[in-house]
Design an enzyme around this catalytic site. Structure first.
Site, PDB file in Angstrom:
ATOM      1  N   TRP A   1       0.829  -1.212   0.000  1.00  0.00           N
ATOM      2  CA  TRP A   1       0.000   0.000   0.000  1.00  0.00           C
ATOM      3  C   TRP A   1       0.857   1.254   0.000  1.00  0.00           C
ATOM      4  CZ3 TRP A   1      -1.773   3.073   4.681  1.00  0.00           C
ATOM      5  CH2 TRP A   1      -0.854   2.980   5.741  1.00  0.00           C
ATOM      6  N   ASP A   2       2.118   1.096   0.374  1.00  0.00           N
ATOM      7  CA  ASP A   2       3.040   2.228   0.397  1.00  0.00           C
ATOM      8  C   ASP A   2       2.987   3.022  -0.903  1.00  0.00           C
ATOM      9  OD1 ASP A   2       3.785   0.071   2.137  1.00  0.00           O
ATOM     10  OD2 ASP A   2       5.671   1.120   2.554  1.00  0.00           O
TER      11      ASP A   2
ATOM     12  N   GLU B   1      -0.051  -2.405  12.788  1.00  0.00           N
ATOM     13  CA  GLU B   1       0.125  -3.861  12.713  1.00  0.00           C
ATOM     14  C   GLU B   1       0.255  -4.517  14.092  1.00  0.00           C
ATOM     15  OE1 GLU B   1       3.382  -3.965   9.978  1.00  0.00           O
ATOM     16  OE2 GLU B   1       2.065  -3.998   8.232  1.00  0.00           O
TER      17      GLU B   1
ATOM     18  N   LYS C   1       1.386   1.155  16.659  1.00  0.00           N
ATOM     19  CA  LYS C   1       2.657   1.191  15.957  1.00  0.00           C
ATOM     20  C   LYS C   1       2.857   2.456  15.140  1.00  0.00           C
ATOM     21  CE  LYS C   1       4.448  -0.502  12.127  1.00  0.00           C
ATOM     22  NZ  LYS C   1       4.288  -1.270  10.923  1.00  0.00           N
ATOM     23  N   GLN C   2       1.810   2.853  14.435  1.00  0.00           N
ATOM     24  CA  GLN C   2       1.953   4.012  13.551  1.00  0.00           C
ATOM     25  C   GLN C   2       0.602   4.643  13.295  1.00  0.00           C
ATOM     26  OE1 GLN C   2       3.180   1.252  10.111  1.00  0.00           O
ATOM     27  NE2 GLN C   2       2.323   2.995   9.029  1.00  0.00           N
TER      28      GLN C   2
END
Ligand SMILES: *[C@@H]1O[C@H](CO)[C@@H](O)[C@H](O)[C@H]1NC(C)=O
Ligand SMILES: *[C@@H]1O[C@H](CO)[C@@H](O)[C@H](O)[C@H]1NC(C)=O
Ligand SMILES: *[C@@H]1O[C@H](CO)[C@@H](O)[C@H](O)[C@H]1NC(C)=O
Ligand SMILES: *[C@@H]1O[C@H](CO)[C@@H](O)[C@H](O)[C@H]1NC(C)=O
Ligand SMILES: *[C@@H]1O[C@H](CO)[C@@H](O)[C@H](O)[C@H]1NC(C)=O
Ligand SMILES: *[C@@H]1O[C@H](CO)[C@@H](O)[C@H](O)[C@H]1NC(C)=O
Ligand SMILES: *[C@@H]1O[C@H](CO)[C@@H](O)[C@H](O)[C@H]1NC(C)=O
Ligand SMILES: *[C@@H]1O[C@H](CO)[C@@H](O)[C@H](O)[C@H]1NC(C)=O
Ligand SMILES: *[C@@H]1O[C@H](CO)[C@@H](O)[C@H](O)[C@H]1NC(C)=O
Length: 770
Positions: free
Chosen positions: A354-355, A485, A557-558
């Site tokens: 997806w980046d 994640e 995580k993000q």
């Protein structure tokens, strides 16, 4: 998407407990010893050039991962590595599929840079000319080497070594100048069975060639045969010899292609060129690429270098458009670009995630829409495999794999089946990229060539994933994982549901756009599901829990929910946005990837909290950009993660374009909102913004912002509303953007199709629907 986290779930759990200390230990234990030194900040090399396009140093980074790369979208290599990678050349089965290593017969070193000699070489990455240069000032000569992946002869990597004798003392008898060089192509490839190189004499020079095939096809059901590849290269002598008064340029060439005839033809063609002409042609092609668009920063050399570095690295991995031989099919932009991803289970193996669509795509779209088209084309080419994947998993439509390489089948690394199973948001992110593409291009051809199909099939997938919950009267999406994640197998991930909702709405809109040539069964059904898709929202605390059952306080995580505000621009109350930002900032691990802080920066900019935004902005790049070549690491110093992290760069570019410059893309307009300077800059310009065929330049200074209309497309006349008046834009016009806006640029509506509703979370049982 940390590599080591994905590799081992227990590690992830452990990290939660042990924090940063554990991160360090794990990284150290998986890296080779020579890399240890590089995690030592005091070891860093300095970039002493004051040219924003040139990064120069006397000392190469001791960790070769921080070396820069050259590339042209067909081939790429890290400087002085013994390996070359080629677009679409992978080896290994399923999750082990990784970029196949071609020994670099183009890796040529000057011996005076290999051993300790009294000379201080200067190493420069020249992003303007897209060449790596080495300059050695010797006793009797000046030696300059330049290494580049030719932008026009895209099969070729060229090394040119110029030796210029210095004026000498006539009282002495001098002899020829001998310069020792060395070709270091490394061991034979473990990925490709190359046949013994064959020499031949061409035009008085010895040339070599070798062909081979990859060893393991990715997936026999989609790739029955290995892939062939052929290389040609010039013989490299031990010494370059120049007469005592002389000066000479030596040119060494290596070409690679799947097709032997093409590799050979291009090799011969390049060999026959005059050395300087050959270089000039390369530089000219880069010049015209840069001429099309650019992001320019003044008053902050470091920032402008970072930005120039990013575009250089991006364009080096994107396919050249004007080439000697037609370009091959493009296999996408992976998180570490074309020059990396070869070692098994490292640097994301050259896979697509997806980046690409979520982090890199938007900035590329605005400045180089042709490349955005290439990125979407990769997904279109792989759509039939996505249809199979949906079938296998009991869904409908297209389900794109979490990781995708040569065949488009799921190639997630064997460590981490749960990301492949649950991170289904990738499919929504592809639709979101398509939405932005349609918003800024209205490319009807694209719709006809597969656009209608991909958008509606993605909607079919989400429709098949949504299950009605009779307790709530809403549709749930179960068993997913958002960008965070750390939380796997959750229900109603806010992020996932919003991209799913957008996908469903977009399909309804596109079905209308396509109706004269594409049949969609029941477009309103998609919108109905979207309307009633659950969106976790806590009324008391006025924020979005990350998923159903998320417990407040749990670390993440993000950036995940924060992405609802931007890039997704999901409509919500200001107070909710404020709460999402401040809450998730407090529970995000400090060791996360850069994009988190990029998105927090944009959030605070929109809320006009400049101080906070600037702090976040600093955090979004300082620890990630490695000197001297502005290569990005995935994790903050002292950790490393994947390198050269294009995803982090993508977040950073978005911060500049959509944050500081305040641009935003909507289906019916392009908006500019409170444009302002990035910290410590005096001038900020985005040149070559492409909106509905128009070419716009946005200039921001301390005192004012200006929009210049360079050109317009007759088909789409543009009007700008500044909050009060409508101004008809005409070519050559320069509009001062006084006040904060928003300045809304729009054209006539497209085919009278109703814009998507774009909100979710409404109970279908409620009588007042619509
Ligand atoms: C970092 O560099 C210093 C000074 O060169 C050296 O003493 C130290 O051992 C290095 N640390 C590591 C982890 O390499
Ligand atoms: C150049 O350096 C290489 C590698 O160190 C060495 O093998 C070679 O003998 C050197 N060549 C000359 C002519 O000294
Ligand atoms: C290789 O390229 C040549 C020249 O463009 C072309 O004629 C030939 O068909 C190609 N071969 C294959 C196997 O694609
Ligand atoms: C857009 O305008 C800029 C500024 O004049 C120019 O440099 C660029 O070439 C134009 N781009 C295109 C694609 O026309
Ligand atoms: C995911 O969660 C569902 C429902 O809680 C459960 O049935 C399923 O086994 C879980 N899957 C995995 C792989 O943990
Ligand atoms: C936004 O705020 C208004 C006014 O306070 C409130 O009525 C509305 O319910 C809020 N919307 C959401 C989605 O919370
Ligand atoms: C910027 O970030 C760096 C590294 O994270 C930090 O050392 C520095 O103090 C920060 N500067 C500001 C002004 O926040
Ligand atoms: C801007 O520059 C000033 C002075 O050089 C410095 O103190 C400050 O940290 C810088 N701010 C950022 C965000 O880089
Ligand atoms: C500006 O244009 C829009 C769209 O065409 C229109 O709806 C609006 O009424 C206009 N506003 C003014 C002040 O003319």
């Amino acid at each position: 998407m940390w590599y080591f986290l994905k590799r081992n779930k227990q590690v992830a759990a452990m990290l939660g407990v042990l924090g940063i200390a554990a991160v360090v230990v794990i990284i150290l234990s998986t890296r080779t010893a020579h890399r240890l030194a590089a995690d030592n900040a005091s070891d860093e090399t300095e970039d002493f050039s004051d040219d924003p396009y040139i990064f120069s140093t006397h000392k190469l980074p001791s960790d070769d991962r921080f070396m820069p790369s050259i590339g042209n979208g067909h081939i790429a290599t890290n400087i002085f590595s013994d390996t070359i990678y080629m677009n679409g050349l992978y080896n290994g089965r399923k999750g082990e599929s990784h970029r196949a290593r071609i020994p670099s017969w183009a890796n040529i070193r000057l011996n005076s840079t290999l051993t300790h000699m009294p000379y201080r070489p200067v190493y420069s990455l020249d992003t303007r000319e897209a060449a790596f240069k080495v300059r050695v000032d010797r006793d009797r000569s000046i030696v300059t080497q330049r290494i580049y992946a030719h932008r026009f002869y895209t099969r070729a990597i060229v090394n040119q070594i110029q030796v210029v004798a210095k004026p000498h003392d006539p009282n002495f008898i001098h002899h020829e100048i001998w310069i020792a060089i060395k070709q270091i192509s490394g061991p034979s490839s473990e990925d490709i069975e190359f046949r013994t190189p064959v020499p031949e004499i061409y035009d008085g020079r010895t040339i070599w060639s070798s062909c081979g095939s990859t060893k393991d096809p990715e997936d026999p059901s989609y790739q029955p045969l290995p892939v062939d590849v052929c290389a040609y290269w010039t013989s490299v002598p031990d010494y370059l010899v120049v007469p005592q008064h002389g000066s000479k340029v030596f040119t060494f060439v290596m070409t690679v292609d799947k097709n032997k005839t093409i590799a050979r033809q291009e090799f011969i063609e390049v060999l026959q060129q005059d050395g300087e002409e050959l270089y000039k042609k390369h530089v000219d092609h880069w010049k015209s690429l840069y001429h099309q668009a650019g992001v320019h920063i003044e008053g902050n050399l470091h920032l402008s270098k970072i930005v120039n570095g990013i575009w250089y690295y991006y364009l080096s991995s994107l396919p050249s458009q004007h080439t000697y031989h037609p370009p091959e099919k493009y296999y996408g932009l992976s998180p570490t670009g074309l020059a990396r991803g070869g070692s098994l289970l490292d640097d994301y193996e050259g896979h697509n995630f997806w980046d690409t669509e979520f982090w890199m795509f938007p900035s590329i779209l605005l400045l180089y829409p042709r490349y955005a088209h290439d990125l979407l084309q990769y997904r279109l080419d792989m759509a039939y495999v996505a249809a199979e994947l949906a079938k296998i998993t009991g869904n409908k439509g297209y389900r794109f794999p979490w990781e995708s390489a040569y065949t488009g089948t799921e190639v997630t690394q064997p460590c981490c089946p749960e990301v492949a199973e649950f991170e289904q948001h990738i499919t929504g992110c592809i639709s979101y990229a398509a939405r932005q593409y349609l918003a800024t291009t209205r490319d009807e051809e694209w719709l006809k060539q597969g656009g209608c199909s991909i958008v509606t099939h993605i909607a079919d997938f989400w429709a098949s994933r949504a299950v009605i919950n009779f307790n709530t009267g809403l549709y749930d999406i179960e068993s997913v994982m958002g960008p965070d994640e750390d939380h796997s197998n959750v229900t109603n991930s806010a992020f996932t549901n919003v991209v799913a909702g957008y996908s469903l709405y977009l399909a309804q809109y596109v079905a209308c756009l396509c109706k004269s040539y594409y049949m969609a069964k029941d477009p309103d059904h998609w919108a109905d599901i979207a309307w009633s898709l659950a969106l976790p929202y806590d009324e008391t605390l006025d924020y979005h829990p990350q998923f159903s059952g998320y417990e407040r306080g749990e670390q993440i995580k993000q950036a995940d929910v924060v992405l609802l505000g931007f890039p997704l621009q999901y409509p919500m109350n200001m107070s909710t946005r404020v709460n999402d930002l401040s809450y998730y900032e407090s529970v995000t691990r400090s060791s996360g990837p850069a994009m988190t802080w990029s998105m927090h920066t944009i959030g605070h900019l929109r809320l006009q909290d400049d101080k906070k935004a600037n702090d976040m902005f600093n955090k979004s790049y300082q620890g990630y950009v490695r000197e001297p070549f502005k290569v990005w690491s995935e994790l903050q110093r002292p950790n490393v993660g994947a390198v050269n992290f294009f995803t982090g760069m993508g977040g950073f570019l978005q911060t500049l374009i959509f944050g500081y410059a305040g641009v935003s893309i909507h289906l019916d307009r392009l908006e500019i909102n409170t444009p302002q300077l990035p910290p410590n800059t005096t001038n900020f310009k985005i040149r070559g913004i492409k909106y509905l065929g128009a070419n716009l330049t946005l200039s921001i200074s301390e005192t004012s912002s200006t929009l210049v209309v360079e050109s317009l497309d007759d088909e789409w006349p543009l009007t700008m509303n500044d909050g009060k008046y409508n101004i008809t834009l005409v070519p050559g016009m320069s509009v001062t953007l006084s006040g904060s806006g928003p300045f809304k640029i729009h054209s006539t509506s497209w085919k009278e199709c109703k814009l998507p509703e774009d909100t979710i979370g409404h109970n279908y049982l409620r009588p007042n629907k619509l």
